[in-house]
Design an enzyme around this catalytic site. Structure first.
Site, PDB file in Angstrom:
ATOM      1  N   ILE A  55      -3.567 -16.299  35.128  1.00 60.96           N
ATOM      2  CA  ILE A  55      -2.674 -16.307  33.959  1.00 60.96           C
ATOM      3  C   ILE A  55      -1.334 -16.977  34.245  1.00 60.96           C
ATOM      4  CG2 ILE A  55      -3.742 -14.382  32.706  1.00 60.96           C
ATOM      5  CD1 ILE A  55      -0.624 -13.598  34.644  1.00 60.96           C
ATOM      6  N   LYS A  56      -1.262 -17.758  35.311  1.00 61.33           N
ATOM      7  CA  LYS A  56       0.007 -18.435  35.617  1.00 61.33           C
ATOM      8  C   LYS A  56       0.174 -19.685  34.733  1.00 61.33           C
ATOM      9  CE  LYS A  56       1.240 -15.203  38.223  1.00 61.33           C
ATOM     10  NZ  LYS A  56       0.927 -14.867  39.571  1.00 61.33           N
ATOM     11  N   ASN A  57       1.356 -20.317  34.782  1.00 57.45           N
ATOM     12  CA  ASN A  57       1.650 -21.451  33.889  1.00 57.45           C
ATOM     13  C   ASN A  57       0.606 -22.550  34.011  1.00 57.45           C
ATOM     14  OD1 ASN A  57       3.929 -20.073  33.156  1.00 57.45           O
ATOM     15  ND2 ASN A  57       5.401 -21.496  34.066  1.00 57.45           N
ATOM     16  N   LEU A  58       0.109 -22.749  35.229  1.00 51.13           N
ATOM     17  CA  LEU A  58      -1.013 -23.661  35.463  1.00 51.13           C
ATOM     18  C   LEU A  58      -2.029 -22.865  36.262  1.00 51.13           C
ATOM     19  CD1 LEU A  58      -0.943 -27.371  36.437  1.00 51.13           C
ATOM     20  CD2 LEU A  58      -2.283 -25.823  37.845  1.00 51.13           C
TER      21      LEU A  58
END
Ligand SMILES: *Cc1c(COP(=O)(O)O)cnc(C)c1O
Length: 380
Positions: free
Chosen positions: A189-192
């Protein structure tokens, strides 16, 4: 494209966001029969380095592995102390313990949930070997005012930039400061996302080599070299921390779309900010949206536990980032009184924040927050 799962809305606190080519990229790697650290992984390293405008970046299997490897590369071991905010994901602290080092928990600024330079200075000791600022919610942490002093004392700054891929400090991307080691996470669920993965931006070519040795079990030769030789050499102690080409393929498919990621996350955060402006009793934790790619939208609210339960009962997936680490049983030996962090930890609540959400979803969350506050009698 037919989505593989229903569009996640405010019923999910966080979610990966796929741009459409990820499945094909993974399938191509599966068909290739090479799943270890391959040229696909190295293409991802180069892609990230180019994106950040840095000379080099080293892929590893997770953000936690990135932090652990960076600490070891910086010489952090038993007897060393690492200054770290209590207000972070437990992975930050586990990486420190994995080195046999001692976390020195410090407070954060209630407005940003990030450490401030003065607090770092006040907590230095004879055994401090590293400082690990956490770039909370994507916000860059500027330790430039104390950087010279830290350098004189041979204290390494290792940034936990798990939230902050793509964020900027001044006009540079986080990771571009040659005085610090920066660690990213590409977890689900990180930015990328790579599905799972991490990246280390080293300070020097020597450090890069040390990290590359550590992440591959201390083995010197590349897979290609090993295939043509009857022996291999194990140079140092090391970890099984390389990034699989299966994960790197996902990252390679995501990276070209990062401008969209950045725009969508900034827009959603600003939509929340403008909408929350009209709500009494709620304080938004400031991620410095003009310079950041926001990762979280955290508010401080009165009667947090009741508000949390009320919103959950309305189907809104609020969360808490994070329960403070100095109060966790595993970290009890390093616990100390941190009144500010303890007060903040009773107030913080993370609103659903991911790229499947649109403005309507955000407004619905804010309306539900207002209703929850009214229901629990806040402000009266
Ligand atoms: C996600 C995260 C990590 C760990 O990254 P993984 O890729 O999950 O190992 C570390 N620190 C923070 C603040 C995080 O949010």
């Amino acid at each position: 494209m037919i989505p593989a799962f229903d569009r996640p809305d405010a019923t999910r606190n966080a979610s990966p966001y796929l741009y459409g080519k990820e499945s094909q990229a993974v399938a191509a790697v599966l068909d290739s029969g090479h799943y270890g650290h391959t040229d696909v992984t190295e293409a991802f390293e180069r892609g990230v380095a180019r994106f950040l405008d840095v000379p080099d970046a080293i892929a590893v299997s997770s953000g936690t592995a990135a932090l652990h490897t960076a600490l070891v590369a910086a010489g952090v071991g038993p007897g060393c102390e690492v200054i770290v905010p209590s207000m972070t994901f437990c992975a930050t602290i586990q990486a420190i313990l994995a080195c046999g080092a001692n976390p020195r928990f410090v407070e954060v600024d209630p407005g940003t949930l990030c450490v401030c330079p003065e607090d770092v200075l006040n907590n230095l000791s004879k055994t401090t070997t590293a400082v690990m600022p956490v770039l909370f919610g994507g916000r860059a942490v500027d330790l430039a005012p104390i950087q010279d002093l830290l350098a004189e004392r041979h204290i390494t700054v290792i940034e936990d930039a798990a939230h902050a891929f793509g964020s900027c400090l001044d006009s540079q991307r986080v990771g571009a400061d040659p005085a610090v080691i920066t660690c990213f996470s590409f977890g689900p669920i990180k930015n990328l996302t790579c599905g799972q993965g991490g990246m280390i931006v080293p300070r020097t070519p020597d450090e890069a080599q040390k990290i590359r040795d550590l992440r591959m079990l201390g083995v010197v030769e590349s897979a290609a070299e090993r295939a043509t030789s009857t022996a291999y050499q194990v140079k140092t102690a090391g970890f099984r921390y390389q990034m699989s080409s299966i994960n790197a393929a996902i990252g390679n498919a995501q990276l070209p779309h990062f401008a969209g990621t950045e725009a969508d996350r900034k827009l959603l955060w600003r939509t929340y900010r403008d909408s929350l402006n009209h709500v009494d009793d709620v304080t938004l934790v400031d991620v410095d949206v003009d310079h950041s790619v926001p990762h979280l939208c955290v508010v401080r609210v009165p009667h947090r536990d009741q508000v949390f339960r009320h919103m959950k009962s309305q189907g809104i997936a609020v969360g808490v980032h994070y329960p403070p680490n100095h109060l966790q049983p595993a970290f009890a030996p390093w616990s100390r009184q941190l009144p500010m962090t303890e007060e903040i930890s009773r107030q913080i609540m993370s609103l659903p924040f991911h790229q499947h959400m649109d403005g309507t979803d955000a407004h619905r969350v804010v309306t539900a927050l207002e209703q929850a506050l009214a229901a629990v009698g806040a402000g009266r």
